[in-house]
Enzyme design. Sequence first.
Site, mmCIF file in Angstrom:
data_model
loop_
_atom_site.group_PDB
_atom_site.id
_atom_site.type_symbol
_atom_site.label_atom_id
_atom_site.label_comp_id
_atom_site.label_asym_id
_atom_site.label_seq_id
_atom_site.Cartn_x
_atom_site.Cartn_y
_atom_site.Cartn_z
ATOM 1 N N SER A 103 -1.664 -5.002 6.711
ATOM 2 C CA SER A 103 -1.857 -4.628 7.849
ATOM 3 C C SER A 103 -0.957 -5.245 8.819
ATOM 4 C CB SER A 103 -2.973 -3.357 8.327
ATOM 5 O OG SER A 103 -3.899 -3.929 7.901
ATOM 6 N N GLU A 161 -12.098 -8.812 -1.472
ATOM 7 C CA GLU A 161 -11.952 -8.301 0.353
ATOM 8 C C GLU A 161 -13.213 -7.372 0.300
ATOM 9 O OE1 GLU A 161 -7.498 -7.867 -0.155
ATOM 10 O OE2 GLU A 161 -8.297 -5.702 -0.411
ATOM 11 N N ILE A 218 -11.316 -4.586 5.277
ATOM 12 C CA ILE A 218 -9.603 -3.911 5.257
ATOM 13 C C ILE A 218 -8.862 -3.519 6.558
ATOM 14 C CG2 ILE A 218 -8.526 -2.200 3.647
ATOM 15 C CD1 ILE A 218 -10.452 -4.287 1.363
ATOM 16 N N LYS A 259 1.388 -0.873 0.093
ATOM 17 C CA LYS A 259 0.021 -0.039 0.326
ATOM 18 C C LYS A 259 0.668 1.085 0.140
ATOM 19 C CE LYS A 259 -4.269 -2.523 1.330
ATOM 20 N NZ LYS A 259 -5.647 -2.082 2.198
ATOM 21 N N HIS A 276 -8.452 -2.802 -7.275
ATOM 22 C CA HIS A 276 -8.451 -3.009 -5.487
ATOM 23 C C HIS A 276 -9.356 -1.606 -5.172
ATOM 24 C CE1 HIS A 276 -6.894 -2.336 -1.033
ATOM 25 N NE2 HIS A 276 -6.239 -3.426 -1.219
HETATM 26 O O1 G3P Z 1 -4.672 -5.822 -0.247
HETATM 27 C C1 G3P Z 1 -4.594 -6.348 1.415
HETATM 28 C C2 G3P Z 1 -5.634 -5.190 1.103
HETATM 29 O O2 G3P Z 1 -6.940 -4.855 1.391
HETATM 30 C C3 G3P Z 1 -5.939 -5.991 3.144
HETATM 31 O O3 G3P Z 1 -5.772 -5.366 4.316
HETATM 32 O O4 G3P Z 1 -4.484 -4.364 5.878
HETATM 33 O O5 G3P Z 1 -6.710 -5.847 6.508
HETATM 34 O O6 G3P Z 1 -5.176 -6.450 5.728
HETATM 35 P P1 G3P Z 1 -5.311 -6.029 5.157
#
Ligand code: G3P
Length: 224
Positions: A205, A143, A148, A14, A95
């Site tokens: 993250s 996702e 997220i 990111k 994304h």
């Molecule tokens: O592309 C992966 C992402 O959007 C997930 O983010 O921080 O929830 O693992 P995270």
Amino acid sequence: MKQLKTPLVVLNFKTYIEATGKNAVRLAEMCSDVSRDAGITIIAVPQPSDIRPVAETGIPVFAQHIDGASAGGSTGHVLAEAVRDAGAIGTLINHSERRLTLAEIDAAIQAARRTGIATIVCSNNIATTKAAAALKPDFVAIEPPELIGTGIPVSTADPGIVSGAVDAALGIDPDVPVLCGAGISKGEDMAAALKLGAEGVLLASGIVRAPDPKAALMDLVSGI
Ligand code: G3P
């Protein structure tokens, strides 16, 4: 496109400062070590300016985004040829933090095909997973945007959306494997994702911001 061995772990850098510039290279070297020790495919997804130095570490690299633009008069766009020549072997498309229209997703997939790089098209719900699968990318990813960055793993908090996306993609094109992401960080999240039929995970993250990213990544791959 060289076949990628599943299950896949796709680490999205990111725009985290912890994963930018020199930090991106350090994180990629750590990914390389874990990938080699565990025998698992780990893909790094840095910002465009970090693609070349990250690819030089030897880890497979995907871009975070490309446009469907052709070479020439497309100022400010991300050209598929540019990310490929910098060392990317694939790209995310659509994304949740970089959404495109369906026509733009299609154009970006065409641009990726033109240059021989792989595609992971992200989707925010099952209806978009179906639309994405119909465009025949190399992978689709589900996702849910509300999870997220929360640390609440989609694979245990909303298993139905993962298995639903797997079934939906299967119904459209059995050759398009499904990844899942959002809130994934631990081995048990990874194991749950695979049990639901996903062929890998996208995450950010939970690793990038972990006090010890290497330990966090080793824990994650222990779920495979
Ligand atoms: O592309 C992966 C992402 O959007 C997930 O983010 O921080 O929830 O693992 P995270």
